[in-house]
Design a protein around this motif. Sequence first.
Motif, PDB file in Angstrom:
ATOM      1  N   LYS A  23      86.612  65.293  37.674  1.00  0.00           N
ATOM      2  CA  LYS A  23      86.798  64.305  38.888  1.00  0.00           C
ATOM      3  C   LYS A  23      85.324  64.183  39.695  1.00  0.00           C
ATOM      4  O   LYS A  23      85.116  62.906  40.157  1.00  0.00           O
ATOM      5  N   ASP A  26      82.845  62.332  37.164  1.00  0.00           N
ATOM      6  CA  ASP A  26      83.218  61.120  37.167  1.00  0.00           C
ATOM      7  C   ASP A  26      82.676  60.075  38.381  1.00  0.00           C
ATOM      8  O   ASP A  26      82.446  58.781  38.183  1.00  0.00           O
ATOM      9  N   THR A  27      82.492  60.907  39.610  1.00  0.00           N
ATOM     10  CA  THR A  27      81.818  60.109  40.455  1.00  0.00           C
ATOM     11  C   THR A  27      80.470  59.223  40.167  1.00  0.00           C
ATOM     12  O   THR A  27      80.092  58.235  40.653  1.00  0.00           O
ATOM     13  N   LYS A  29      79.832  57.734  37.758  1.00  0.00           N
ATOM     14  CA  LYS A  29      80.357  56.236  37.221  1.00  0.00           C
ATOM     15  C   LYS A  29      80.673  55.185  38.176  1.00  0.00           C
ATOM     16  O   LYS A  29      80.698  54.023  37.760  1.00  0.00           O
ATOM     17  N   GLU A  30      80.908  55.646  39.487  1.00  0.00           N
ATOM     18  CA  GLU A  30      81.134  54.734  40.633  1.00  0.00           C
ATOM     19  C   GLU A  30      79.866  53.754  40.990  1.00  0.00           C
ATOM     20  O   GLU A  30      78.772  53.790  40.643  1.00  0.00           O
ATOM     21  N   LYS A  31      80.300  52.745  41.455  1.00  0.00           N
ATOM     22  CA  LYS A  31      79.449  51.911  42.167  1.00  0.00           C
ATOM     23  C   LYS A  31      78.384  52.628  43.145  1.00  0.00           C
ATOM     24  O   LYS A  31      77.361  52.220  43.279  1.00  0.00           O
ATOM     25  N   ASN A  32      79.336  53.289  43.968  1.00  0.00           N
ATOM     26  CA  ASN A  32      78.431  54.041  45.093  1.00  0.00           C
ATOM     27  C   ASN A  32      79.025  55.613  44.732  1.00  0.00           C
ATOM     28  O   ASN A  32      79.958  55.957  45.279  1.00  0.00           O
ATOM     29  N   PRO A  33      78.171  56.206  44.084  1.00  0.00           N
ATOM     30  CA  PRO A  33      78.469  57.333  43.546  1.00  0.00           C
ATOM     31  C   PRO A  33      78.639  58.516  44.625  1.00  0.00           C
ATOM     32  O   PRO A  33      79.497  59.475  44.866  1.00  0.00           O
ATOM     33  N   ALA A  36      81.693  58.104  46.659  1.00  0.00           N
ATOM     34  CA  ALA A  36      82.954  58.645  46.171  1.00  0.00           C
ATOM     35  C   ALA A  36      83.030  60.062  45.928  1.00  0.00           C
ATOM     36  O   ALA A  36      83.937  60.801  46.270  1.00  0.00           O
TER      37      ALA A  36
END
Length: 95
Positions: A23, A26-27, A29-33, A36
């Motif tokens: 988890k 996976d941050t 991969k976020e637009k704003n890691p 997240a």
Amino acid sequence: MDVETVMAALRKKALEDAEFRQKLLDTQKEKNPLAAFCNIAREEGYELYEMDILTYGEEFYAAIKRSTNGGGENSPKLEGQDDYYDMFMAELAGM
């Protein structure tokens, strides 16, 4: 609670719980890691915000720089050495 204490707690949980570690990873991969990542930390009960990590990374790098070069301005910046989030993610990936 300081940033290092929070990161140590997250590191410990990630070591014990593969799903939690994923988890966190996976941050990336976020637009704003970073946001997240901090949201997950707050879900875990730790008041952690983006500026906390950014400031801590810069302070950590500055301390290293001072200890190895007396803090001289001519010492080159090592790429990524002030990005504590990226260093933490690299550590998690290697677990």
